[in-house]
Design a protein around this motif. Structure first.
Motif, PDB file in Angstrom:
ATOM      1  N   GLU A 213       0.823  -1.208   0.000  1.00 12.05           N
ATOM      2  CA  GLU A 213       0.000   0.000   0.000  1.00 12.05           C
ATOM      3  C   GLU A 213       0.855   1.256   0.000  1.00 12.05           C
ATOM      4  OE1 GLU A 213      -2.721  -0.421   3.254  1.00 12.05           O
ATOM      5  OE2 GLU A 213      -4.325  -1.160   1.950  1.00 12.05           O
ATOM      6  N   ARG A 214       1.928   1.227   0.819  1.00  7.45           N
ATOM      7  CA  ARG A 214       2.807   2.401   0.863  1.00  7.45           C
ATOM      8  C   ARG A 214       3.469   2.628  -0.488  1.00  7.45           C
ATOM      9  NH1 ARG A 214       4.441   0.623   5.821  1.00  7.45           N
ATOM     10  NH2 ARG A 214       6.368  -0.239   4.978  1.00  7.45           N
ATOM     11  N   ARG A 215       3.969   1.531  -1.078  1.00 13.81           N
ATOM     12  CA  ARG A 215       4.638   1.636  -2.380  1.00 13.81           C
ATOM     13  C   ARG A 215       3.699   2.218  -3.440  1.00 13.81           C
ATOM     14  NH1 ARG A 215       8.821  -1.436  -4.408  1.00 13.81           N
ATOM     15  NH2 ARG A 215       8.172  -0.440  -6.333  1.00 13.81           N
ATOM     16  N   LEU A 216       2.466   1.719  -3.444  1.00 17.93           N
ATOM     17  CA  LEU A 216       1.517   2.142  -4.461  1.00 17.93           C
ATOM     18  C   LEU A 216       1.145   3.599  -4.281  1.00 17.93           C
ATOM     19  CD1 LEU A 216      -0.758  -0.999  -4.678  1.00 17.93           C
ATOM     20  CD2 LEU A 216       1.048  -0.279  -6.215  1.00 17.93           C
ATOM     21  N   LYS A 217       1.066   4.036  -3.025  1.00 18.96           N
ATOM     22  CA  LYS A 217       0.746   5.435  -2.774  1.00 18.96           C
ATOM     23  C   LYS A 217       1.807   6.344  -3.356  1.00 18.96           C
ATOM     24  CE  LYS A 217      -2.342   6.063   1.062  1.00 18.96           C
ATOM     25  NZ  LYS A 217      -2.242   5.265   2.275  1.00 18.96           N
ATOM     26  N   GLN A 218       3.076   5.919  -3.179  1.00 23.78           N
ATOM     27  CA  GLN A 218       4.170   6.728  -3.721  1.00 23.78           C
ATOM     28  C   GLN A 218       4.063   6.851  -5.233  1.00 23.78           C
ATOM     29  OE1 GLN A 218       7.675   4.744  -2.363  1.00 23.78           O
ATOM     30  NE2 GLN A 218       7.387   5.405  -0.255  1.00 23.78           N
ATOM     31  N   ASN A 219       3.642   5.757  -5.868  1.00 24.23           N
ATOM     32  CA  ASN A 219       3.608   5.761  -7.335  1.00 24.23           C
ATOM     33  C   ASN A 219       2.453   6.570  -7.904  1.00 24.23           C
ATOM     34  OD1 ASN A 219       5.831   4.249  -7.349  1.00 24.23           O
ATOM     35  ND2 ASN A 219       4.872   2.348  -8.031  1.00 24.23           N
ATOM     36  N   ASP A 220       1.430   6.838  -7.089  1.00 21.41           N
ATOM     37  CA  ASP A 220       0.242   7.486  -7.662  1.00 21.41           C
ATOM     38  C   ASP A 220       0.370   8.987  -7.786  1.00 21.41           C
ATOM     39  OD1 ASP A 220      -1.240   5.469  -8.483  1.00 21.41           O
ATOM     40  OD2 ASP A 220      -2.474   5.274  -6.680  1.00 21.41           O
TER      41      ASP A 220
END
Lengths: 220, 241
Positions: A213-220
């Motif tokens: 979830e943290r990784r995906l947030k960074q990518n968005d």
């Protein structure tokens, strides 16, 4: 308050409990794998404009989500033999868990597809792609990222819920615990050990989901 | 090239198109202007059937495309490029893959052929060095230029632009309009829904003013901007010019 803990019971029966845990993990992995397969198709069906496909997939999802998994298991294990002859417990467990998981994954996939901006489908269609092509090359790849965290949660939920199959004598973790507790009269120790084993299995997945979830947030 | 006859479209009880009859000729650049809610975007989106009209006919190269039994809409759409207000690039692919996807999957081009054309088009829109970048690393103007290249990669007979600069920061509008001007100069047939009156005046062969789902007035840009005939056209132009 005179109860004395006897940890030696846990030590002695830990290998047996671990056998049960291994079956729990195997069942869950197979079921979620099958669930992803079923859920992907049904999830796509749930956003389909084809009335028949939409209705069929909706009935499936509604039925599974609206009835207890225990009843579904009984239906498969005690009910289906009326037509198909005896079903081995392991088979019944895998069928029930997979079909159950498929419905929940379908809703995850549906929500994932619907979370993609409508303009993506329009852009793909405006280039001459068919609806299946647009789904395959444009929408579905974008949903993958978004459904990783909820899929992780589904895995955790199923890992715990898989204990239901203990009622048809499959010796997964809960069934093993029950057998040992009955034999040793050390219920508190054994069930504590079972609980901790579940925790050891779910914690890493929880961590993984949080990380994703943290990784995906960074990518968005 | 695209003829519409009495085109009608409603959303629920709201009538958006009240019977549009028009023809876009080969090589023509038509700009569609009008207040928001006038139906100009809906008109454009009907042309490639992103919206299905409720009534009337659309003919593309003489073939009635509103007759769903006769035509494969995907084939028709492949011949009509579309550029959206919000770019709608595919965020999970780099620029070249964005451009190559439809030629590969719809036209069944070879990868070499598709990539060669993609790089040519990127050169044309001035973004060759961004070929391997992902859309979210590009500015709005750059994304829109990639979107134009993506549409052109299908070698469409006509390009439809749906307010292509409306979502852009002011300093990026020019780079997109410049690309569109170059396309017009090359003789591409274009239908452009726009609020950029300067662009319409300079590039359009014909300007259509729409209001309340009707074409109120259409003329050459000189005539329409300098000598509008209809009261509603005058009112609209007085507000924006």
């Amino acid at each position: 308050m005179g109860y004395k803990w006897d940890l030696s019971v846990i030590v002695r029966f830990l290998p047996v409990l671990l056998q049960g845990a291994a079956l729990t993990i195997q069942l869950t992995c197979i079921a979620v794998g099958m669930g992803i397969l079923i859920g992907t198709f049904v999830g796509i069906g749930r956003v389909s404009k084809n009335k028949l496909i939409f209705t069929l997939s909706s009935i499936y999802v509604t039925f599974i989500r609206g009835t207890p998994m225990l009843v579904q298991l009984y239906l498969v294990y005690f009910g289906l033999p009326a037509y198909f002859g005896t079903i081995p417990p392991l088979m019944a467990a895998i069928i029930t868990l997979s079909v159950n998981s498929g419905a929940y994954v379908a809703e995850i996939v549906r929500a994932g597809i619907q979370s993609i901006d409508r303009g993506q489908l329009e852009a793909a269609r405006s280039l001459g792609m068919t609806y299946p092509q647009a789904m395959r090359y444009v929408l579905i790849p974008q949903t993958f990222k978004r459904i990783v965290p909820p899929l992780g949660n589904e895995f955790i939920a199923l890992l715990k819920d898989s204990s239901i199959v203990s009622v048809i004598a499959l010796e997964e973790l809960v069934r093993k615990g029950s057998m040992i507790a009955g034999r040793t009269f050390r219920a508190f120790e054994i069930w504590t050990a079972v609980a901790l084993l579940f925790l050891f299995m779910t914690l890493p997945i929880t961590q993984l989901v949080n990380y994703a979830e943290r990784r995906l947030k960074q990518n968005d | 090239m695209i003829k519409t006859v009495d085109l009608q479209k409603s959303f629920g009880s709201l009538r958006v198109l009240n019977g549009i009859t028009n023809e876009v000729k080969d090589g023509e650049v038509v700009c569609v202007i009008g207040p928001s809610g006038s139906g100009k975007s809906t008109f454009l989106r009907c042309l490639n059937l992103l919206e299905i009209p409720d009534g009337g006919q659309i003919y593309f190269d003489g073939v009635e495309i509103t007759d769903r039994k006769k035509v494969d809409i995907n084939q028709i759409r492949a011949e009509m490029g579309m550029v959206f207000q919000r770019f709608n690039l595919f965020p999970h692919m780099n620029v070249v893959d964005n451009i190559c996807l439809a030629p590969l999957k719809v036209r069944k081009c070879s990868r070499e052929e598709a990539e060669a054309r993609a790089y040519d088009l990127l050169q044309k829109v001035g973004l060759k060095e961004k070929a391997l970048s992902y859309p979210d690393t590009l500015s709005g103007g750059q994304q829109q230029r990639v979107a134009i290249a993506r549409a052109l990669a299908m070698q469409p007979k006509v390009m439809l632009f749906d307010e292509p600069t409306s979502a852009l920061d002011p300093e990026m509008i020019k780079e997109v309009l410049d690309v569109m001007k170059a396309l017009a100069k090359d003789g591409l047939t274009m239908v452009v829904v726009t609020h950029e009156m300067g662009f319409a005046r300079e590039v359009a062969d014909r300007v259509m003013f729409m209001d309340e789902g009707l074409i109120i007035e259409e003329n050459t840009p000189e005539q329409l901007f300098n000598n509008p005939q209809n009261e509603r056209t005058k009112l609209f132009l007085s507000k924006i010019l």
